[in-house]
Design a protein around this motif. Structure first.
Motif, PDB file in Angstrom:
ATOM      1  N   ALA A 137    -105.178   1.307  50.037  1.00  0.00           N
ATOM      2  CA  ALA A 137    -103.777   1.023  49.726  1.00  0.00           C
ATOM      3  C   ALA A 137    -103.640  -0.024  48.634  1.00  0.00           C
ATOM      4  N   ASN A 138    -104.623  -0.904  48.510  1.00  0.00           N
ATOM      5  CA  ASN A 138    -104.568  -1.931  47.470  1.00  0.00           C
ATOM      6  C   ASN A 138    -104.623  -1.344  46.068  1.00  0.00           C
ATOM      7  N   LEU A 139    -105.095  -0.096  45.958  1.00  0.00           N
ATOM      8  CA  LEU A 139    -105.216   0.560  44.662  1.00  0.00           C
ATOM      9  C   LEU A 139    -104.147   1.626  44.453  1.00  0.00           C
ATOM     10  N   GLU A 155    -107.945   5.005  39.526  1.00  0.00           N
ATOM     11  CA  GLU A 155    -106.678   4.616  40.138  1.00  0.00           C
ATOM     12  C   GLU A 155    -105.773   3.897  39.141  1.00  0.00           C
ATOM     13  N   ALA A 156    -106.356   3.070  38.272  1.00  0.00           N
ATOM     14  CA  ALA A 156    -105.573   2.361  37.259  1.00  0.00           C
ATOM     15  C   ALA A 156    -104.900   3.336  36.305  1.00  0.00           C
ATOM     16  N   THR A 157    -105.639   4.364  35.899  1.00  0.00           N
ATOM     17  CA  THR A 157    -105.072   5.362  34.991  1.00  0.00           C
ATOM     18  C   THR A 157    -103.934   6.113  35.659  1.00  0.00           C
ATOM     19  N   ILE A 158    -104.100   6.477  36.905  1.00  0.00           N
ATOM     20  CA  ILE A 158    -103.039   7.167  37.636  1.00  0.00           C
ATOM     21  C   ILE A 158    -101.793   6.290  37.722  1.00  0.00           C
ATOM     22  N   ALA A 159    -101.984   5.025  38.024  1.00  0.00           N
ATOM     23  CA  ALA A 159    -100.844   4.110  38.137  1.00  0.00           C
ATOM     24  C   ALA A 159    -100.101   3.989  36.811  1.00  0.00           C
TER      25      ALA A 159
END
Length: 270
Positions: free
Chosen positions: A5-7, A218-222
């Motif tokens: 969840a943190n990501l 995950e960063a790219t998705i965000a």
């Protein structure tokens, strides 16, 4: 997508706003102003540093580096390489945007050299990613002539070959690390009518990976989900491309983790 969840996109947006990461952007003349304003609206701190005399030194200080080859010159290429080498040495993530890399020998050779420096993330349109993976694309200049879905297999192959996250952006975005894949919907049909939209998205990917360097997928998705949500929110208030730009920056500025949670349209494929 992820069980941590943190990501999640919402938590990463909250973390970005709380930390205001410094992002070095080596981007093109057309994109500089809009990319910088995009980062400021999202909560990051942009630095348009490209001179070879300082780009490497600065990359070691920044949270992440983004490299966009839209307007190339020999001096800028030297700055790009110096920054990428320094980012690698400092263990900082960096993002490559291979704009129209197939158009000329200078672009092709530059892209080959940059790929050897192992970007953490590669973001491009469908034609750019297809060609980068060794396929035949229908791209003309900076415009994609191929739909995103036609580039999905190429993106997976490229991700595995480069050991990188690959993002193919268009009407519905596709992100893969070679094993996991998602699609992200949203945005507006006005977005392709505005120059530097994709370049600014690359800068935003840099901001998100700066605060999650160990989770580039995950960063790219965000980043893509935030960009799409802002585009969807801006569209109803816009009369055309010109007013959309203004409303988009405002929409990104007021985007909250709660709004992103409600509006993000992410489909997990694997």
């Amino acid at each position: 997508m992820t069980t941590d969840a943190n990501l999640s996109p919402t938590n990463l947006l909250a973390r970005l706003r709380a930390t205001s990461p410094l992002v070095q952007c080596i981007t093109n003349y057309v994109a500089m102003n809009f990319a910088a304003n995009t980062l400021l609206a999202a909560g990051a701190s942009p630095a348009m540093v490209h001179a070879p005399e300082e780009s490497g030194e600065f990359a070691a200080l920044a949270g992440a580096l983004t490299v966009n080859i839209g307007t190339l010159s020999s001096e800028w290429v030297d700055g790009m390489k110096a920054a990428a080498q320094s980012a690698n040495q400092a263990q900082k993530p960096w993002v490559l945007d291979p704009v129209a890399h197939f158009a000329t020998a200078f672009r092709r050779d530059t892209t080959v050299d940059l790929l050897k420096l192992r970007p953490t993330i590669i973001r491009g349109n469908a034609s750019e990613i297809i060609a980068l993976a060794g396929g035949q694309s229908a791209g003309q200049g900076v415009d994609s002539g191929d739909p995103v879905e036609l580039a999905e297999d190429a993106a997976c192959s490229l991700a595995q070959t480069q050991n990188a996250v690959v993002a193919v952006t268009g009407a519905v975005d596709f992100v893969t690390d070679g094993t996991r894949s998602v699609r992200i919907a949203g945005g507006s049909p006005l977005m392709p009518k505005i120059t530097a939209m994709g370049c600014s998205l690359t800068a935003l990917v840099g901001a998100f990976v700066a605060i999650a360097p160990d989770a580039p997928f995950e960063a790219t998705i965000a980043a893509l989900a935030s960009f799409a949500a802002a585009g969807s929110h801006a569209a109803p208030n816009a009369n055309g491309p010109g007013t959309f730009m203004m409303h988009f920056i405002d929409a990104l500025y007021v985007l909250t983790p709660e709004t992103l949670h409600t509006n993000a349209r992410i489909e997990t494929l694997s």
